[in-house]
Scaffold this active site. Structure first.
Site, PDB file in Angstrom:
ATOM      1  N   HIS A 148       0.877  -1.190   0.000  1.00  0.00           N
ATOM      2  CA  HIS A 148       0.000   0.000   0.000  1.00  0.00           C
ATOM      3  C   HIS A 148       0.908   1.232   0.000  1.00  0.00           C
ATOM      4  CE1 HIS A 148      -3.514   2.333   0.538  1.00  0.00           C
ATOM      5  NE2 HIS A 148      -3.865   2.032   1.781  1.00  0.00           N
TER       6      HIS A 148
ATOM      7  N   HIS B  79      -2.578  -2.482 -10.023  1.00  0.00           N
ATOM      8  CA  HIS B  79      -3.500  -1.859  -9.068  1.00  0.00           C
ATOM      9  C   HIS B  79      -4.772  -2.678  -9.036  1.00  0.00           C
ATOM     10  CE1 HIS B  79      -5.810   1.225  -6.985  1.00  0.00           C
ATOM     11  NE2 HIS B  79      -4.641   1.730  -6.648  1.00  0.00           N
TER      12      HIS B  79
ATOM     13  N   ASP C 269       2.782   5.209  -7.207  1.00  0.00           N
ATOM     14  CA  ASP C 269       4.034   5.050  -6.477  1.00  0.00           C
ATOM     15  C   ASP C 269       5.247   4.897  -7.376  1.00  0.00           C
ATOM     16  OD1 ASP C 269       3.051   5.200  -3.867  1.00  0.00           O
ATOM     17  OD2 ASP C 269       2.197   3.213  -4.079  1.00  0.00           O
TER      18      ASP C 269
HETATM   19  N1  CMC Z   1       4.243  -7.339 -10.912  1.00  0.00           N
HETATM   20  C1  CMC Z   1       4.036  -8.513 -11.554  1.00  0.00           C
HETATM   21  N2  CMC Z   1       2.850  -9.150 -11.615  1.00  0.00           N
HETATM   22  C2  CMC Z   1       1.829  -8.573 -10.990  1.00  0.00           C
HETATM   23  C3  CMC Z   1       1.953  -7.348 -10.315  1.00  0.00           C
HETATM   24  C4  CMC Z   1       3.214  -6.727 -10.295  1.00  0.00           C
HETATM   25  N3  CMC Z   1       3.399  -5.571  -9.685  1.00  0.00           N
HETATM   26  N4  CMC Z   1       0.757  -7.004  -9.795  1.00  0.00           N
HETATM   27  C5  CMC Z   1      -0.087  -7.974 -10.121  1.00  0.00           C
HETATM   28  N5  CMC Z   1       0.559  -8.919 -10.855  1.00  0.00           N
HETATM   29  C6  CMC Z   1      -0.034 -10.118 -11.429  1.00  0.00           C
HETATM   30  C7  CMC Z   1      -0.170 -11.224 -10.389  1.00  0.00           C
HETATM   31  O1  CMC Z   1       0.963 -12.040 -10.342  1.00  0.00           O
HETATM   32  C8  CMC Z   1      -1.394 -11.947 -10.875  1.00  0.00           C
HETATM   33  O2  CMC Z   1      -0.999 -12.760 -11.953  1.00  0.00           O
HETATM   34  P1  CMC Z   1      -1.690 -14.209 -12.206  1.00  0.00           P
HETATM   35  O3  CMC Z   1      -3.157 -13.919 -12.376  1.00  0.00           O
HETATM   36  O4  CMC Z   1      -1.030 -14.684 -13.462  1.00  0.00           O
HETATM   37  O5  CMC Z   1      -1.383 -15.030 -10.995  1.00  0.00           O
HETATM   38  C9  CMC Z   1      -2.277 -10.833 -11.453  1.00  0.00           C
HETATM   39  O6  CMC Z   1      -1.354  -9.794 -11.856  1.00  0.00           O
HETATM   40  C10 CMC Z   1      -3.269 -10.271 -10.470  1.00  0.00           C
HETATM   41  O7  CMC Z   1      -2.548  -9.920  -9.276  1.00  0.00           O
HETATM   42  P2  CMC Z   1      -3.215  -9.758  -7.875  1.00  0.00           P
HETATM   43  O8  CMC Z   1      -2.170  -9.804  -6.818  1.00  0.00           O
HETATM   44  O9  CMC Z   1      -4.373 -10.734  -7.766  1.00  0.00           O
HETATM   45  O10 CMC Z   1      -3.828  -8.305  -7.999  1.00  0.00           O
HETATM   46  P3  CMC Z   1      -4.333  -7.430  -6.814  1.00  0.00           P
HETATM   47  O11 CMC Z   1      -5.407  -6.589  -7.370  1.00  0.00           O
HETATM   48  O12 CMC Z   1      -4.669  -8.262  -5.622  1.00  0.00           O
HETATM   49  O13 CMC Z   1      -3.046  -6.582  -6.432  1.00  0.00           O
HETATM   50  C11 CMC Z   1      -1.515  -4.855  -6.055  1.00  0.00           C
HETATM   51  C12 CMC Z   1      -2.928  -5.216  -6.547  1.00  0.00           C
HETATM   52  C13 CMC Z   1      -1.373  -3.343  -6.119  1.00  0.00           C
HETATM   53  C14 CMC Z   1      -1.337  -5.303  -4.605  1.00  0.00           C
HETATM   54  C15 CMC Z   1      -0.481  -5.550  -6.968  1.00  0.00           C
HETATM   55  O14 CMC Z   1      -0.633  -5.124  -8.296  1.00  0.00           O
HETATM   56  C16 CMC Z   1       0.951  -5.334  -6.477  1.00  0.00           C
HETATM   57  O15 CMC Z   1       1.428  -6.084  -5.633  1.00  0.00           O
HETATM   58  N6  CMC Z   1       1.662  -4.301  -7.036  1.00  0.00           N
HETATM   59  C17 CMC Z   1       2.970  -3.971  -6.567  1.00  0.00           C
HETATM   60  C18 CMC Z   1       2.871  -3.141  -5.292  1.00  0.00           C
HETATM   61  C19 CMC Z   1       2.425  -1.730  -5.572  1.00  0.00           C
HETATM   62  O16 CMC Z   1       2.905  -1.076  -6.480  1.00  0.00           O
HETATM   63  N7  CMC Z   1       1.480  -1.242  -4.741  1.00  0.00           N
HETATM   64  C20 CMC Z   1       1.000   0.136  -4.816  1.00  0.00           C
HETATM   65  C21 CMC Z   1      -0.439   0.208  -5.196  1.00  0.00           C
HETATM   66  S1  CMC Z   1      -0.916   1.879  -5.633  1.00  0.00           S
HETATM   67  C22 CMC Z   1      -0.874   2.750  -4.161  1.00  0.00           C
HETATM   68  C23 CMC Z   1      -1.986   2.429  -3.257  1.00  0.00           C
HETATM   69  O17 CMC Z   1      -3.159   2.700  -3.592  1.00  0.00           O
HETATM   70  O18 CMC Z   1      -1.699   1.894  -2.163  1.00  0.00           O
END
Ligand code: CMC
Length: 430
Positions: free
Chosen positions: A268, A307, A363
């Site tokens: 986050h 995201h 970010d």
């Molecule tokens: N790098 C590589 N693959 C990713 C990433 C990433 N940053 N984010 C998601 N994926 C892939 C993930 O591996 C999954 O693939 P598969 O379906 O093949 O297994 C798919 O995309 C869906 O991922 P998820 O974890 O189910 O998606 P989510 O909606 O739960 O996660 C997130 C959202 C923001 C936690 C995630 O994208 C992430 O970990 N990003 C990196 C951390 C980051 O930049 N966070 C800041 C968010 S913006 C600021 C805020 O609002 O806090």
């Protein structure tokens, strides 16, 4: 049969139910009517991480993640970033409308009036280790403020809410700056209320021996715009913490401490710090392609990408990219920017990122800007918490005034053991 309804047939019983649809949503509680027999508890919806569950009706922030749209109270983020100030945006979020000139002036004065913190809070900060993370200090000290303002318990009194709102928006930068000064062993710099909200924040962070600190106007404005971008983002993890803790009707300082704690994590508010660590680990542009391969192999995540809501370019990231070049004109370039741009270029052309709809989020560039301005990485999530305070407060006030809301209390699916008899320890086999 009304058009705005859903017909569900329970194949276990053959029974049909009609469930109203409002705002494209059904009420989860209507599912409880669906039972196999009168003794049955009724159907529930399983939604870990609330990926498809609306927990409230809100009039604050609108996001269309597919189109990359973000609006506060209807105003596009791009217009606010260009024309508004953080304090005006905070007013908009908390009160619902843009202020009249006289109201903005009064709000600004009220905030300035509350920037000082009680001397005892300084003693708490002194008690933290020299290397304590400023976000940890912020969580502790903002929670501790509840013991200084016992009137804050009167959460249904609009006047009390108004004062706590001013205090919290005013004191978060002071707590944050004092936490920073403590971590570098510098004497605290007291607020200078002749400066703007962000100018004073820079003063409390960076003032040395000069009698009066003069913030660089370009940096002051850049921080102000970054604060606008971070002010609210509807029902994210920390806002849900604010609403969840606030729903037990405790005081707003305790709820803000919980929200700040939720923001601390690397998924986050800690992501901008993780982006810098990632860019430093990559080290140079020629290593980017290899790093992307590791991401695609599932070894690591690309921080600052992806995201839960945006399946398009995060509109905040676009504005951050613009601010980066303005800041670098003052500070000189951040060498990590070249690596970031290369990373974005390769990722946006790659099938993995295209098919997963992964784009840079807010970010991705904010950390690079903060680093160029001289902030240590530990301060990045703190720089997120300060402006998000107005969003948390807006959401908290909305929750308190919403008759649909009660204490937050999700259900569970129990999969543990059935009833069994206790066996004294002396009779249990080794
Ligand atoms: N790098 C590589 N693959 C990713 C990433 C990433 N940053 N984010 C998601 N994926 C892939 C993930 O591996 C999954 O693939 P598969 O379906 O093949 O297994 C798919 O995309 C869906 O991922 P998820 O974890 O189910 O998606 P989510 O909606 O739960 O996660 C997130 C959202 C923001 C936690 C995630 O994208 C992430 O970990 N990003 C990196 C951390 C980051 O930049 N966070 C800041 C968010 S913006 C600021 C805020 O609002 O806090």
């Amino acid at each position: 049969m009304p058009r705005d309804s859903l017909t569900i047939t329970d194949n276990r019983t053959g029974q049909t139910y009609e469930i109203p649809v409002e705002h494209n949503t059904i009420r989860a509680f209507d599912l409880r009517r669906i039972k196999t027999d009168p003794e049955d508890f009724g159907l529930m919806a399983y939604d870990p991480a609330f990926t498809n569950t609306a927990a409230c009706k809100s009039r604050i922030t609108y996001i269309d993640g597919d189109k990359g749209i973000l609006r506060y109270r209807g105003y596009p983020i791009e217009q606010l970033a260009e024309q508004s100030t953080y304090l005006e945006t905070a007013y908009l979020l908390v009160k619902g409308e843009l202020p009249k000139p006289s109201h903005l002036k009064a709000f600004d004065q009220n905030i300035r009036h509350h920037t000082i913190i009680h001397e005892n809070i300084k003693k708490f900060i002194d008690g933290f280790h020299y290397d304590a993370h400023p976000m940890g200090i912020l969580v502790g000290t903002v929670g501790a403020l509840s013991t200084f303002y016992t009137d804050a318990k009167r959460i249904f009194d609009p006047e009390s809410r108004r004062i706590q709102t001013h205090r919290l928006i005013a004191k978060m930068p002071t707590l944050a700056a004092f936490a920073y000064r403590h971590s570098i062993g510098m004497p605290y710099a007291y607020p200078d209320n002749d400066l703007s909200y962000t100018g004073n924040f820079l003063n409390m962070l960076f003032k040395m021996t000069e009698l009066r600190y003069k913030p660089n106007p370009a940096l002051e404005r850049a921080i102000d715009v970054l604060f606008i971008l971070h002010a609210d983002h509807e029902q994210n993890c920390s806002t849900s913490a604010m609403r969840g803790v606030g729903s037990s009707q405790g005081d707003p300082y305790s709820a803000i401490a919980a929200a700040t704690a939720a923001l601390y994590g690397p998924l986050h508010g800690g992501a901008n710090e993780a982006v810098i660590r990632m860019l430093m680990e990559i080290g140079s542009k020629d290593k980017v392609a290899g790093y992307i391969e590791r991401v695609k192999a599932g070894e690591i995540r690309l921080m600052g990408f992806g995201h839960r809501i945006y399946k398009n370019y995060d509109p905040r990231a676009k504005i951050c990219r613009q601010i980066a070049s303005e800041v670098f004109e003052v500070t000189g370039p951040n060498p990590l920017l070249d690596i970031a741009i290369e990373l974005e270029r390769i990722a946006l052309a790659d099938d993995y990122f295209i098919s997963h709809k992964l784009y840079p989020n807010v970010d991705f560039y904010s950390g690079i800007i903060y680093q160029a301005m001289g902030f240590p990485m530990d301060m990045f999530p703190v720089l997120f918490a300060i402006p998000r305070t107005s969003g948390w407060l807006a959401q908290w006030i909305e929750m308190l005034q919403d008759d649909d809301q009660k204490i937050a209390r999700p259900r569970q699916i129990y999969l543990g053991p059935d009833e069994r008899d206790y066996v004294p320890v002396s009779e249990r086999p080794e």
